[in-house]
Design an enzyme around this catalytic site. Structure first.
Site, short mmCIF file in Angstrom:
data_model
loop_
_atom_site.label_atom_id
_atom_site.label_comp_id
_atom_site.label_asym_id
_atom_site.label_seq_id
_atom_site.Cartn_x
_atom_site.Cartn_y
_atom_site.Cartn_z
N GLY A 168 -2.89 38.98 -80.66
CA GLY A 168 -2.12 38.85 -79.42
C GLY A 168 -2.47 39.96 -78.45
O GLY A 168 -3.63 40.42 -78.39
N GLN A 169 -1.45 40.41 -77.70
CA GLN A 169 -1.68 41.43 -76.68
C GLN A 169 -2.18 42.74 -77.29
O GLN A 169 -3.15 43.33 -76.81
CB GLN A 169 -0.38 41.71 -75.93
N ARG A 211 19.15 38.47 -84.33
CA ARG A 211 18.31 39.48 -84.98
C ARG A 211 17.89 39.02 -86.37
O ARG A 211 16.77 39.21 -86.79
CB ARG A 211 19.06 40.81 -85.06
N THR A 258 4.15 45.64 -86.18
CA THR A 258 5.13 44.57 -85.92
C THR A 258 6.56 45.10 -85.96
O THR A 258 6.93 45.88 -86.84
CB THR A 258 4.96 43.45 -86.98
N ARG A 304 4.85 58.69 -74.89
CA ARG A 304 5.71 58.43 -73.71
C ARG A 304 6.41 59.73 -73.29
O ARG A 304 6.43 60.07 -72.10
CB ARG A 304 6.74 57.35 -74.06
N HIS A 309 12.22 53.71 -85.05
CA HIS A 309 11.76 53.27 -83.75
C HIS A 309 12.91 52.51 -83.10
O HIS A 309 13.37 51.52 -83.63
CB HIS A 309 10.55 52.36 -83.94
#
Ligand code: TXD
Length: 319
Positions: free
Chosen positions: A12-13, A89, A120, A152, A176
């Site tokens: 994917g991305q 969720r 993931t 970040r 996270h």
């Protein structure tokens, strides 16, 4: 020496960006795997066609079969589905746990000696599930989040101080998510800790607090801007840094979701902590001392990871 082999599960991305970065950095040959037919083949061909222009040598293969990852030195996992409107969720957990079971089986069969980096989400639970499903040793399976979160934090600080991002170090602990623990005391510019920079008048405590808050919500900020999908350039760059430390035996000290067996008072759980990554995988877990407030923040983060893993155990009791 033969080139290293890097298998990317999920095209994917992030998977596509990982393939491009692995090529650009000549980390090795790349196998891009996905269940979607044509996507890994198309992306790997596109990147291979960029190689003559960008000037790197790497074989890129796209595949829908796990055989192609045979003997991979590094496996980076981004496979999964994002949370869609109306999905709870636990719906998301159920789907991505099944994905981790498939991916774990593929790795166990074809790349049991690899260093595995899981990306993931929800990260701390998925890396736990992937280690269980693959049966690989815990020091060879890690999760990527801390490098991204601290990148970040570093970017925001460098922007505030108008200094090179290279001179800013930042430290992030814990799971996270919104209750990650950015450690102000261990972050700073070229060895000058942040609290000293406040005293020196480079910034104010209020600004530091706002940067910490922005770091915690960094993933959401990008999602809100993009509207569809989540961050992928910085997450891919972060995982490549971890893979490089393993492949080149650099022994970088990086924050990663690592399996704890007593460290930080945590048992049998993956949590974001500073680790040394070298040719042996996670070669050392670094236990730093925390003050009362930092420990309280970490305890909160541990509790939410524990809750998440308990939910996974309920959904997938066989893991
Ligand atoms: O810090 C971090 N860890 C993260 C995590 C930062 C940003 C994004 N993070 C998570 O990474 C995100 O929440 C997702 O769970 C993953 C991958 O993100 P990406 O943006 O790359 O997601 P995509 O574009 O949806 O790609 C996922 C691919 C997609 O091509 C699917 O077809 C594929 O996964 N997929 C599978 N591949 C292999 N095997 C199975 N079973 C499978 N199911 C879906």
């Amino acid at each position: 020496m033969a080139r290293a082999k890097i298998a990317l599960i999920g095209a994917g991305q992030i998977g596509g960006t990982l393939a491009l970065l692995a090529g650009l950095k000549e980390l090795g040959d790349v196998v891009l795997f996905d269940v979607a037919e044509g996507v890994p083949q198309g992306k790997s061909l596109d990147i291979a066609e960029a190689a003559p222009v960008l000037g790197f040598d790497a074989k890129l293969v796209g595949t829908n079969g796990y055989e192609a990852i045979e003997g991979a030195d590094v496996v980076i996992v981004t496979a999964g589905v994002p949370r869609k409107p109306g999905m709870s969720r636990s719906d998301l957990l159920g789907i991505n746990l099944k994905v981790m079971e498939q991916v774990g089986a593929g790795i166990a069969k074809f790349a049991p000696d690899a260093f595995v980096i899981c990306i993931t989400n929800p990260l701390d639970a998925m890396v736990w599930a992937l280690q269980k499903a693959s049966g690989l040793p815990t020091h060879k399976v890690v999760g990527m989040a801390g490098v991204l979160d601290s990148a970040r934090f570093r970017y925001f600080l460098a922007d505030e101080f108008n200094v090179s991002v290279e001179d800013v170090t930042a430290f992030v602990l814990g799971g996270h998510g919104d209750d990650m623990v950015p450690l102000v005391r261990y972050s700073g510019v070229a060895g000058i800790p942040l609290p000293d920079l406040v005293k020196m008048g480079w910034t104010t405590q209020e600004k530091v607090d706002a940067i910490v808050e922005r770091t915690r919500k960094g993933g959401g900020e990008i999602v809100n801007l993009l509207k569809t999908g989540s961050a992928f350039y910085a997450p891919a760059a972060s995982a490549i840094e971890m893979a490089t430390s393993y492949l080149r035996d650099k022994k970088r000290l990086l924050p990663a979701a690592a399996y704890l067996a007593g460290q930080y008072g945590v048992d049998k759980l993956y949590l974001g902590v500073p680790v040394i990554i070298g040719a042996g995988g996670v070669e050392r877990i670094v236990e730093i001392s925390l003050d009362g407030a930092e420990q309280a923040m970490l305890d909160k983060s541990i509790a939410s990871v524990q809750e998440l893993v308990a939910e996974c155990r309920k959904i997938a009791p066989d893991l």
